[in-house]
Every structure is written in C-alpha cells, then in structure tokens.
Design a protein around this motif. Structure first.
Motif, PDB file in Angstrom:
ATOM      1  N   PHE A  42      66.348  18.079  25.525  1.00  0.00           N
ATOM      2  CA  PHE A  42      65.110  17.033  24.969  1.00  0.00           C
ATOM      3  C   PHE A  42      65.761  16.272  23.828  1.00  0.00           C
ATOM      4  N   ASP A  43      66.560  16.622  22.873  1.00  0.00           N
ATOM      5  CA  ASP A  43      67.021  15.843  21.838  1.00  0.00           C
ATOM      6  C   ASP A  43      68.023  14.682  22.328  1.00  0.00           C
ATOM      7  N   ALA A  44      68.771  15.166  23.455  1.00  0.00           N
ATOM      8  CA  ALA A  44      69.753  14.174  23.884  1.00  0.00           C
ATOM      9  C   ALA A  44      69.196  13.249  25.057  1.00  0.00           C
ATOM     10  N   ASN A  45      68.346  13.857  25.766  1.00  0.00           N
ATOM     11  CA  ASN A  45      67.616  12.927  26.756  1.00  0.00           C
ATOM     12  C   ASN A  45      66.392  12.397  26.696  1.00  0.00           C
ATOM     13  N   ILE A  46      65.539  13.018  25.840  1.00  0.00           N
ATOM     14  CA  ILE A  46      64.097  12.494  25.787  1.00  0.00           C
ATOM     15  C   ILE A  46      63.859  11.733  24.474  1.00  0.00           C
ATOM     16  N   TRP A  47      64.303  12.800  23.326  1.00  0.00           N
ATOM     17  CA  TRP A  47      63.921  12.028  21.958  1.00  0.00           C
ATOM     18  C   TRP A  47      64.914  11.300  21.452  1.00  0.00           C
ATOM     19  N   ARG A  48      66.447  11.099  22.043  1.00  0.00           N
ATOM     20  CA  ARG A  48      67.323  10.428  21.784  1.00  0.00           C
ATOM     21  C   ARG A  48      67.531  10.833  20.305  1.00  0.00           C
ATOM     22  N   ASP A  49      67.629  11.901  19.947  1.00  0.00           N
ATOM     23  CA  ASP A  49      67.959  12.431  18.628  1.00  0.00           C
ATOM     24  C   ASP A  49      69.413  12.874  18.338  1.00  0.00           C
ATOM     25  N   VAL A  50      70.367  12.626  19.178  1.00  0.00           N
ATOM     26  CA  VAL A  50      71.669  13.099  19.148  1.00  0.00           C
ATOM     27  C   VAL A  50      72.703  11.960  18.961  1.00  0.00           C
TER      28      VAL A  50
END
Length: 222
Positions: A42-50
């Motif tokens: 989710f961080d990498a693909n949804i929230w773009r938090d990576v």
C-alpha cells in the motif's frame, strides 16, 4: 553469560532478576509479517509513501523511519538497563579499590628495623602475610567484577544485533510487498547501536579503564 558470572554479579549487585527483563521488547516487531507486506504494497502502490534513491537504491518511507526510531529507542532503553544493573557493581569495585589502596600502603610501611628482634620479625612477617592474602582476595574480586562487566556488555551487544536482524527481516517482508519481489536489505537504513554505546562509554569508560589499570598494578603485589 556463564552461571558463575551471573551469580557473582547478582551477589554483589544484590538483584535476582535477569539483566534484560522480557517485558523490554522493541516496538514494531509484534506486527505479523503478512500485514508488514501489506504495508509495503500500500505504501508503494497506493499511498505513494516510498522514496527510492535513484543513485543508491536506498529505500525510505514513514514505515522504515518509524521502525528505525523504534530500534533507536530500544537500544537507548537497553543501555540504560545495563547501566543501572551494573551501577552497584561499579560502586563495589570503587570501594574495593579504596580498601586495597589502604592495604598496599600498610604493606609498604610494614618493615622491620635493622635491630628488630626475632619475635618482632616474625610478627611483621605474619602481618605481611595477612595483608598479602587480603590484597589477593580483593584483587580476585576486582578481576571477577571486570570480567562480569565485560560479559554483560557483550551480552547487550549480541542482544542489540539480534534485534537489528529481526527488524531487517521485517524490512525484507516490507520490500517484498512493495515490489512483489525481493529487495536487498542493504537498500534500507542501517540498524546501528554505536551512538548509544558511545554515550555509555562516555559515562562509564573512565571508571572501567581505572579498574583495568588498577588490576594491572595490583598484580605486582601478588
């Protein structure tokens, strides 16, 4: 740590609990790996938090930052526990050194005059023998204390290294969730406890060096 060393420190410190109580667990390791992988996805693909550094390939996110903070906090707490646990042992060492310095002064002063009688020489010899025995006993205790302190410190290092490896396995799971393939743990921030140990050495280093040096000098009288 050997049972002998544990018992010796416990006798001197006056505590029965283990050095590192089980309840002092690091935050962040209780989350099941399945959910950690989900966080990565989710961080990498949804929230773009990576954030991935183009040059080094280093991976950073709120999750990794939080886990690094958890590890740093854990290291600090564990070093504090060790310092408190060994404080009575260091105080005992200081007391023994003072007592031994008094004995060594007596040894230096315990001499016979040229015209001393045979009885006086015999009495002086007995006194010297007792002083040397007391000195040897104190020195043995100081040596055991030094060994125990070093063993406890080694135990702490191994504990911190083991916890760092556990966090790395979480990072590996997180990275797999990010890209659905393995990512080298070297791409994540380094788990280091050197800073807290530097603070520890700054606090107790002089006392420990003094103990080591005193043992070396004390052996001259054995």
């Amino acid at each position: 740590m050997s049972k002998k060393n544990v018992n010796f420190v416990t006798d001197i410190v006056g505590k029965n609990e283990k050095i590192f109580p089980k309840e002092l667990k690091p935050h962040g390791l209780a989350t099941p790996k399945f959910f950690v992988g989900c966080f990565g996805f989710f961080d990498a693909n949804i929230w773009r938090d990576v954030c991935i550094d183009d040059e080094t390939g280093g991976v950073r996110s709120k999750y990794t930052a939080r886990q690094m903070a958890n590890y740093k906090s854990y290291c600090k707490r564990m070093v504090g526990v060790l310092g408190n646990y060994l404080a009575p042992a260091r105080i005992k060492a200081e007391q023994l050194i003072k007592e031994d310095m008094r004995l060594c002064d007596e040894i230096k002063k315990c001499i016979c005059s040229d015209d001393a009688t045979a009885r006086e020489r015999e009495a002086t010899g007995k006194k010297l023998n007792t002083l040397y025995q007391n000195h040897t006993e104190i020195l043995s205790k100081l040596i055991e204390l030094e060994k125990s302190i070093k063993t406890c410190e080694y135990t702490l290092k191994k504990e911190l290294e083991a916890v760092a490896e556990e966090f790395k396995t979480r990072f590996a799971t997180y990275s797999h969730g990010m890209r659905l393939k393995a990512v080298s743990v070297e791409q994540f921030p380094e788990m280091s406890y050197s800073n807290v140990l530097d603070d520890y050495k700054q606090t107790y280093g002089n006392d420990d060096v003094m103990l080591t040096n005193y043992i070396k000098e004390g052996k001259k009288y054995v």
